[in-house]
Design a protein around this motif. Structure first.
Motif, PDB file in Angstrom:
ATOM      1  N   UNK A 233     -49.976 -18.600  47.093  1.00 14.62           N
ATOM      2  CA  UNK A 233     -48.940 -19.622  46.907  1.00 14.62           C
ATOM      3  C   UNK A 233     -47.600 -19.199  47.516  1.00 14.62           C
ATOM      4  N   UNK A 234     -47.172 -17.969  47.197  1.00 14.12           N
ATOM      5  CA  UNK A 234     -45.835 -17.545  47.631  1.00 14.12           C
ATOM      6  C   UNK A 234     -45.704 -17.492  49.151  1.00 14.12           C
ATOM      7  N   UNK A 235     -46.785 -17.149  49.853  1.00 13.98           N
ATOM      8  CA  UNK A 235     -46.677 -17.182  51.314  1.00 13.98           C
ATOM      9  C   UNK A 235     -46.850 -18.611  51.835  1.00 13.98           C
ATOM     10  N   UNK A 236     -47.668 -19.411  51.158  1.00 19.46           N
ATOM     11  CA  UNK A 236     -47.887 -20.792  51.624  1.00 19.46           C
ATOM     12  C   UNK A 236     -46.583 -21.595  51.656  1.00 19.46           C
ATOM     13  N   UNK A 237     -45.702 -21.350  50.691  1.00 17.29           N
ATOM     14  CA  UNK A 237     -44.456 -22.127  50.656  1.00 17.29           C
ATOM     15  C   UNK A 237     -43.385 -21.545  51.581  1.00 17.29           C
ATOM     16  N   UNK A 238     -43.691 -20.387  52.181  1.00 13.97           N
ATOM     17  CA  UNK A 238     -42.732 -19.795  53.125  1.00 13.97           C
ATOM     18  C   UNK A 238     -43.239 -19.815  54.555  1.00 13.97           C
ATOM     19  N   UNK A 239     -44.554 -19.898  54.754  1.00 18.64           N
ATOM     20  CA  UNK A 239     -45.114 -19.918  56.107  1.00 18.64           C
ATOM     21  C   UNK A 239     -44.556 -21.116  56.857  1.00 18.64           C
ATOM     22  N   UNK A 240     -44.371 -20.967  58.144  1.00 24.13           N
ATOM     23  CA  UNK A 240     -43.863 -22.077  58.940  1.00 24.13           C
ATOM     24  C   UNK A 240     -44.967 -22.815  59.674  1.00 24.13           C
ATOM     25  N   UNK A 241     -44.558 -23.779  60.497  1.00 25.75           N
ATOM     26  CA  UNK A 241     -45.445 -24.466  61.436  1.00 25.75           C
ATOM     27  C   UNK A 241     -46.586 -25.234  60.779  1.00 25.75           C
ATOM     28  N   UNK A 242     -46.344 -25.787  59.578  1.00 27.16           N
ATOM     29  CA  UNK A 242     -47.360 -26.638  58.966  1.00 27.16           C
ATOM     30  C   UNK A 242     -47.333 -28.032  59.571  1.00 27.16           C
ATOM     31  N   UNK A 243     -46.123 -28.478  59.942  1.00 25.15           N
ATOM     32  CA  UNK A 243     -45.910 -29.812  60.498  1.00 25.15           C
ATOM     33  C   UNK A 243     -46.434 -30.922  59.595  1.00 25.15           C
ATOM     34  N   UNK A 244     -46.287 -30.686  58.291  1.00 25.96           N
ATOM     35  CA  UNK A 244     -46.541 -31.743  57.318  1.00 25.96           C
ATOM     36  C   UNK A 244     -45.208 -32.432  57.020  1.00 25.96           C
ATOM     37  N   UNK A 245     -45.270 -33.580  56.347  1.00 23.86           N
ATOM     38  CA  UNK A 245     -44.047 -34.287  55.956  1.00 23.86           C
ATOM     39  C   UNK A 245     -43.725 -33.999  54.498  1.00 23.86           C
ATOM     40  N   UNK A 246     -42.474 -33.699  54.219  1.00 18.01           N
ATOM     41  CA  UNK A 246     -41.978 -33.629  52.847  1.00 18.01           C
ATOM     42  C   UNK A 246     -41.016 -34.783  52.693  1.00 18.01           C
ATOM     43  N   UNK A 247     -41.192 -35.571  51.640  1.00 14.13           N
ATOM     44  CA  UNK A 247     -40.295 -36.716  51.491  1.00 14.13           C
ATOM     45  C   UNK A 247     -40.063 -37.024  50.023  1.00 14.13           C
ATOM     46  N   UNK A 248     -39.013 -37.802  49.769  1.00 18.46           N
ATOM     47  CA  UNK A 248     -38.694 -38.171  48.390  1.00 18.46           C
ATOM     48  C   UNK A 248     -38.582 -39.692  48.277  1.00 18.46           C
ATOM     49  N   UNK A 249     -39.101 -40.209  47.182  1.00 19.34           N
ATOM     50  CA  UNK A 249     -39.003 -41.648  46.882  1.00 19.34           C
ATOM     51  C   UNK A 249     -38.686 -41.776  45.381  1.00 19.34           C
TER      52      UNK A 249
END
Ligand code: ADP
Ligand code: MG
Length: 299
Positions: A233-249
């Motif tokens: 988990x701790x590396x997954x939230x710091x690794x780069x280059x996922x190119x997923x979208x994070x958004x808020x609604x």
């Protein structure tokens, strides 16, 4: 002061100081793409991204995947604004010793992405350089009502992420599909308050939303989709280059979104925007831990 001590973001804020912009610039430096006045109902989007051999790719990965990545990262930034890409120009630095076939393959990759997303390749520049460099600039468009900045997250918003996070260096970073379809679905059907694509890691990129929106957030460890390729988990939230979208609604839109999401691409509700600043992780054991929004460092 040397750049390594200054850091990328302090460098960018030095660059952006003391610049007088024309009234046509809605958003200059500080989002995934610049936003410029265009027609009554739409804005232009303008952005570029550079890839350097041995930093973002290895030559042995082959030209095709490298070309594909070079345009895909730009499409991802336009998607993160809620818009569509339309035109691109390609600047290429290549060593004289490189086989022409290798450059053909780079362009096969670029053209495959251009075809898929209906982008016209309309120019560029070529120089010789020791390492391969590809810098693509993209021009796109967004309906005014669909523009999604980093700066409009509201307290109580639900935070969502597409796909899964981490370990992208095992291969996914070269061969990913930018979330354009998903982003267009979102902005066309929901009120997206803030959006960014994950290039420097979830914590760093969500950190940009929080900084630009002057808000904080709680993230639930048990809700974050960790990729099979990630170490933990701790590396997954710091690794780069996922190119997923994070958004808020808003909560209300979020509830509706969960019911209506039509894609195979995973959608996860990972947390909530808070009025008070600070990024917190709620661990699986319910302990709340303050966390620094740092990820990939460029210097
Ligand atoms: P992204 O990861 O979405 O591509 P970056 O972190 O690269 O965004 O850049 C953040 C912001 O800083 C963007 O608005 C970008 O245009 C701007 N920026 C980055 N480098 C430079 C530079 N050398 N000169 C001017 N603006 C820059
Ligand atoms: Mg981006």
């Amino acid at each position: 002061m040397i750049l390594r001590n200054l850091g990328e973001f302090n460098l960018i804020s030095r660059i952006s100081k003391g610049m007088k912009l024309s009234g046509k610039v809605i958003k200059g430096i500080g989002d995934d793409a610049a936003v410029i006045k265009h027609t009554k109902n739409s804005y232009l989007l303008f952005s570029c991204d550079m890839l350097l051999e041995d930093r973002h790719f290895k030559r042995s990965s082959g030209g095709y995947l490298i070309g594909k990545k070079a345009l895909s990262v730009n499409v991802s930034d336009i998607a993160a604004m809620g818009g569509v890409p339309e035109y691109c120009v390609v600047s290429l630095g290549v060593p004289g010793s490189l086989r022409a076939k290798y450059v053909d393959d780079i362009y096969k990759g670029i053209k495959a992405v251009a075809r898929k997303f209906k982008i016209d390749l309309v120019g560029g520049d070529t120089i010789s350089s020791k390492k391969i460099i590809i810098d693509i600039a993209v021009l796109g468009k967004v309906e005014k009502k669909n523009l999604a900045l980093r700066s409009d997250a509201r307290p109580g918003d639900w935070i969502f992420i597409t796909g899964s996070l981490g370990g992208s260096l095992k291969g996914r970073h070269l061969d990913f599909t930018p979330r354009l379809k998903e982003a267009r679905f979102l902005v066309n059907n929901f009120k997206v308050n803030a959006m960014i694509d994950v290039s420097d890691g979830l914590l760093a990129d969500l950190g940009h939303i929080l900084e630009e929106s002057k808000k904080g957030a709680d993230i639930y460890e048990r809700c974050v989709p960790v990729s099979r390729d990630a170490k933990d988990f701790d590396s997954a939230v710091r690794d780069g280059e996922d190119f997923e979208l994070v958004f808020t609604v808003s909560k209300r839109e979020g509830g509706r979104l969960i019911k209506k999401w039509p894609f195979k691409t995973r959608l996860s509700r990972i947390g909530e925007i808070c009025r008070d600043k600070g990024l917190y992780i709620i661990r699986e054991n319910e302990k709340k831990e303050k966390i620094r929004p740092v990820g990939y460092r460029h210097f």
